[in-house]
Design an enzyme around this catalytic site. Structure first.
Site, PDB file in Angstrom:
ATOM      1  N   CYS A  59       0.311  -1.339  -0.221  1.00 35.37           N
ATOM      2  CA  CYS A  59       0.030  -0.429  -0.023  1.00 35.37           C
ATOM      3  C   CYS A  59       1.052   1.220   0.151  1.00 35.37           C
ATOM      4  O   CYS A  59       0.296   2.557  -0.105  1.00 35.37           O
ATOM      5  CB  CYS A  59      -1.251  -0.178   0.933  1.00 35.37           C
ATOM      6  SG  CYS A  59      -1.740  -1.529   1.165  1.00 35.37           S
TER       7      CYS A  59
ATOM      8  N   HIS B  50      -9.968   2.084  -1.222  1.00 34.97           N
ATOM      9  CA  HIS B  50      -7.970   2.203  -1.334  1.00 34.97           C
ATOM     10  C   HIS B  50      -8.212   0.959  -2.242  1.00 34.97           C
ATOM     11  O   HIS B  50      -7.854  -0.681  -1.803  1.00 34.97           O
ATOM     12  CB  HIS B  50      -8.789   1.301   0.172  1.00 34.97           C
ATOM     13  CG  HIS B  50      -6.465   1.089   0.210  1.00 34.97           C
ATOM     14  ND1 HIS B  50      -5.676   1.992  -0.413  1.00 34.97           N
ATOM     15  CD2 HIS B  50      -6.413   0.272   0.674  1.00 34.97           C
ATOM     16  CE1 HIS B  50      -4.552   1.559   0.378  1.00 34.97           C
ATOM     17  NE2 HIS B  50      -4.727  -0.028   1.461  1.00 34.97           N
TER      18      HIS B  50
ATOM     19  N   CYS C 249       0.535   3.250   5.895  1.00 35.57           N
ATOM     20  CA  CYS C 249       0.586   1.411   6.489  1.00 35.57           C
ATOM     21  C   CYS C 249       1.003   0.849   5.369  1.00 35.57           C
ATOM     22  O   CYS C 249       0.159   0.991   4.048  1.00 35.57           O
ATOM     23  CB  CYS C 249      -0.071   1.041   7.458  1.00 35.57           C
ATOM     24  SG  CYS C 249      -1.645   1.337   7.480  1.00 35.57           S
TER      25      CYS C 249
END
Lengths: 441, 325
Positions: free
Chosen positions: A105, A396, A427
């Site tokens: 990510c 996301h 994160c």
């Protein structure tokens, strides 16, 4: 542990860089829900659409930029050169170099750091950073047994060898392997990991739901006010983020059953966790001169960045807590405090990730024992956090999140004016955290 | 809606005639029928079912046009056509393109194709449909057509001309957004028969460009895959067995697949408004490997002349010319 994590000298120690890298602007396609508007779109289709929107916005058709760096977390093996292929399918000059980068990510933000650093070092005058991900068009691999048998059969020299290789396939080998949102070393999904962290930090359900509702309301207001008019381009008839629920409420979210964790302490629901999403986002960076020559705006300056990793495998730290370590290291290097920011963009992997991170920075014990600091970093002004919504509402698509956040923050800082400061914290799977500081121009 | 509703047509002035003024423009003769009068418009409720039409077309095999051949005097029209993104994505994949907000020009042909077939399988059409050979295609994209736009599609027949191997007939197509014509297509079919004495001399030979741009390996199931995304279930494309029934040793690739593959290969260089002329030469037997050839261009230009040939260049499958409009 603590000494290793924190540079023991909290004195500013930055190396002077020759010149600034600035953020000119960004473009993303509205993010889709898995199986939604982009169900038929490949990573290449979405990344190309995001690039072409950026090219159109800044008049770059037929032009060569220094490089394009992007990536995807879920990637088909045929997409080994995903970014270069997307560039070749875009309106950019075919002489524009490109490469793929992957840091879970953190991918999108890491590409921004990469391009910004090359610009600062004088290796590039301009570059595009970004990422894309599709949860709808995820790669499915054949099982190990079948894969090995096929490789053997392919290498066979005689028909008999081939028959023998293929005869070794067992029915169980035919089950496909879909990518799992699980850590290879622990077998736990990201949500299950985060549920442990949420429990450890005592993050209440209500606070998580409140953060999620705020994300939806903030994002809806930003779309309504036209904030994204020059940051997003519609794609496949989608003109806003598909998962956005402008009318959601704490009462409504309170009715959802927890999906991660067990029993009494389970607080994480589908409402306060990010949904699986599809989308792409890119950011245009350059020197001040490159932008000025083209009469392009300069939204923000890239100041600095830091990446940390934690040992989640032994259970020493939570999987998504690495930004809690990266930010203080970055603050120390820049001689800043956590309160020196006008905007905070903390990626909402889960509402409890944001809240646990904030709690860690407020905790005397954590800051002393884990970061080796004399005093906690302290509270932040929550009114400055994710003011235009974040991943809980927008969705996301893993590698696209960094580009979304950097472009959003750069525009926010440009509105606040020169010298305003913003912090990005993302994160990532594998126990990593990528953080950066931008400054308004 | 009829032609009369469309002021754009009447104002004219931008009819797509060739640069030399003699070319049959893709849609220059669109508003009128063979006898020079406006065509009747027959508005359809839904897209015709192609499988059913092909079955019906088989029954037209017995047609033996007499000396007095008349083309249908109506135009078939379908309004409020939106895009099925999943189908479009499948089409893009099969034809080597990348799904985008801009519809491939050849996709608009696919959308009008059921209207074409409906005309050809209809009672008023004088020729047996399954024996007709698609020999040329021309299309003009006036501007990029976007996935979110609602289209009005129509198709009609025109230009019955003598040919040295029989006659040719054009199936014309058009896509509009509101009153604006955004795309025009012309599929020229050869109806084999006795060549007319008055047949014009064969057109200029198209040069086969030297530069090899790409090599394509076409799998044996390509005809079935393209049939699935296009609806063109003509048996000559589906299997060796069904192709043999029509005199082909193996299944042959759809000409419009090859056409679409060529345009996909030119992305992202194709301008927003362009015209492309394609001549179909020898059929592509499946499976096979073919080569795309083009005139060399600058960094961002489009080759003006293209060809798809066998790997050794000995057989020409398709020639194409692209130009801005």
């Amino acid at each position: 542990m603590s000494e290793q994590q924190m540079t023991s000298v909290p004195q500013p120690q930055t190396v002077p860089v020759p010149r600034d890298a600035v953020i000119v602007g960004g473009n993303r396609i509205p993010f889709g829900k898995a199986g939604g508007a982009y169900a038929s779109a490949s990573n290449q289709a979405m990344l190309t659409a995001a690039l072409d929107g950026l090219v159109a916005r800044f008049g770059l058709a037929g032009q060569q930029v220094g490089e394009v760096a992007a990536g995807a977390v879920l990637k088909h093996s045929r997409d080994f050169n995903l970014t270069r292929e997307s560039v070749l399918g875009s309106a950019l000059a075919p002489t524009t170099p490109a490469y793929d980068l992957q840091q879970a990510c953190g991918t999108g933000l890491e590409t921004v750091i990469q391009v910004a650093n090359k610009i600062r070092l004088g290796q590039l005058d301009s570059g595009i950073a970004g990422g894309v991900d599709s949860a709808s068009d995820a790669p499915i691999a054949v099982g190990e047994g079948l894969r090995k048998a096929l490789i053997k059969a392919n290498a066979a020299r005689t028909p008999m060898q081939r028959v023998k290789a293929l005869a070794g396939i067992r029915p169980g080998d035919l089950a496909p392997e879909t990518p799992r949102n699980a850590e290879p070393r622990t077998g736990l999904s990201m949500g299950e990991h985060q549920a442990r962290t949420a429990l450890q930090w005592g993050v209440p359900r209500e606070a998580q739901d409140e953060l999620a509702v705020a994300s939806h309301h903030h994002l809806a207001r930003a779309w309504d006010s036209g904030f994204f008019d020059d940051l997003a381009t519609g794609f496949l008839r989608l003109s806003r983020d598909e998962g956005l629920r402008p009318d959601t409420s704490v009462e409504r979210l309170a009715q959802l059953q927890p999906v991660f964790g067990r029993g009494e302490g389970a607080t994480m629901t589908a409402g306060n966790s990010t949904p699986l999403s599809d989308g792409a986002a890119v950011v245009l960076l350059s020197t001040r001169e490159w932008a000025a020559e083209r009469h392009l705006p300069v939204l923000a300056r890239f100041v600095d960045a830091e990446v940390a990793a934690v040992d989640y495998v032994s259970g020493d730290e939570g999987l998504l807590m690495a930004p809690a370590y990266a930010v203080p290291r970055l603050l120390a290097r820049r001689g800043l405090t956590l309160q020196d920011f006008d905007c905070y963009e903390i990626h909402e992997a889960f509402a409890s990730t944001v809240l646990a991170t904030l709690k860690a920075w407020e905790s005397e014990e954590f800051c002393r024992d884990r970061l080796g600091l004399d005093a906690p970093l302290g509270r932040i002004d929550r009114d400055r956090l994710n003011v235009n919504g974040s991943s809980l509402a927008a969705g996301h698509p893993f590698a696209a999140t960094g580009g979304r956040i950097v472009a959003t923050l750069a525009k926010l800082l440009s509105e606040k004016g020169p010298g305003s400061r913003g912090l990005v914290s993302i994160c990532a799977a594998g126990g990593q955290g990528v953080v950066a500081i931008l400054e308004g121009c | 809606m009829t032609d009369d509703d469309n002021p754009d047509r009447r104002v004219g002035g931008n009819a797509p005639t060739g640069a030399d003024g003699t070319d049959r423009g893709v849609g220059a003769d669109a508003p009128t029928g063979p006898d020079g009068h406006d065509l009747d418009v027959r508005l359809l409720d839904s897209a015709p079912n192609l499988s059913g039409l092909f079955a019906r077309a088989a029954a037209t095999g017995a047609r033996r046009p007499g000396s007095e051949v008349r083309l249908p005097t109506h135009r078939l029209m379908l309004a409020d056509v939106g895009q099925d993104v999943r189908r479009l994505a499948d089409y893009s994949e099969v034809t080597g393109g990348v799904l985008s907000d801009r519809l491939p020009a050849t996709w608009l042909h696919v959308l009008t194709f059921p209207l074409q077939v409906s005309l050809m399988a209809g009672r008023e059409f004088p020729f047996p449909m399954l024996g007709m050979v698609h020999v040329a295609n021309a299309m003009t994209q006036r501007r990029p057509v976007l996935v979110g736009e609602t289209l009005t599609l129509s198709s009609w027949a025109d230009n019955l001309l003598p040919h040295r191997r029989g006659r040719t007939v054009d199936l014309l197509g058009e896509a509009r957004v509101g009153g604006e014509v955004v795309w025009e297509g012309r599929s020229t079919y050869l109806v084999r028969g006795q060549g007319g004495d008055e047949a014009p001399a064969r057109g200029e030979e198209h040069v086969i460009p030297e530069v090899e741009l790409a090599t394509w390996r076409l799998p044996g199931n390509l005809g079935r895959r393209y049939a699935k995304v296009s609806g063109d279930v003509n048996p000559i494309h589906l299997s060796a067995l069904s192709a043999k029934a029509f005199g082909f040793p193996r299944a042959i690739a759809h000409g419009m697949w090859t056409h679409a593959r060529v345009l996909a290969a030119l992305q992202p260089r194709l301008p927003g408004a362009f015209r492309v002329d394609v001549q179909f030469a020898k059929p592509v037997m499946l499976p096979s490997t073919v080569v795309l050839r083009g005139t060399s261009t600058g960094l961002t230009g489009v080759p003006e002349a293209l060809a798809v040939t066998s790997r050794d260049g000995g057989r020409t499958h398709l020639t194409a010319q692209v130009r801005d409009v």
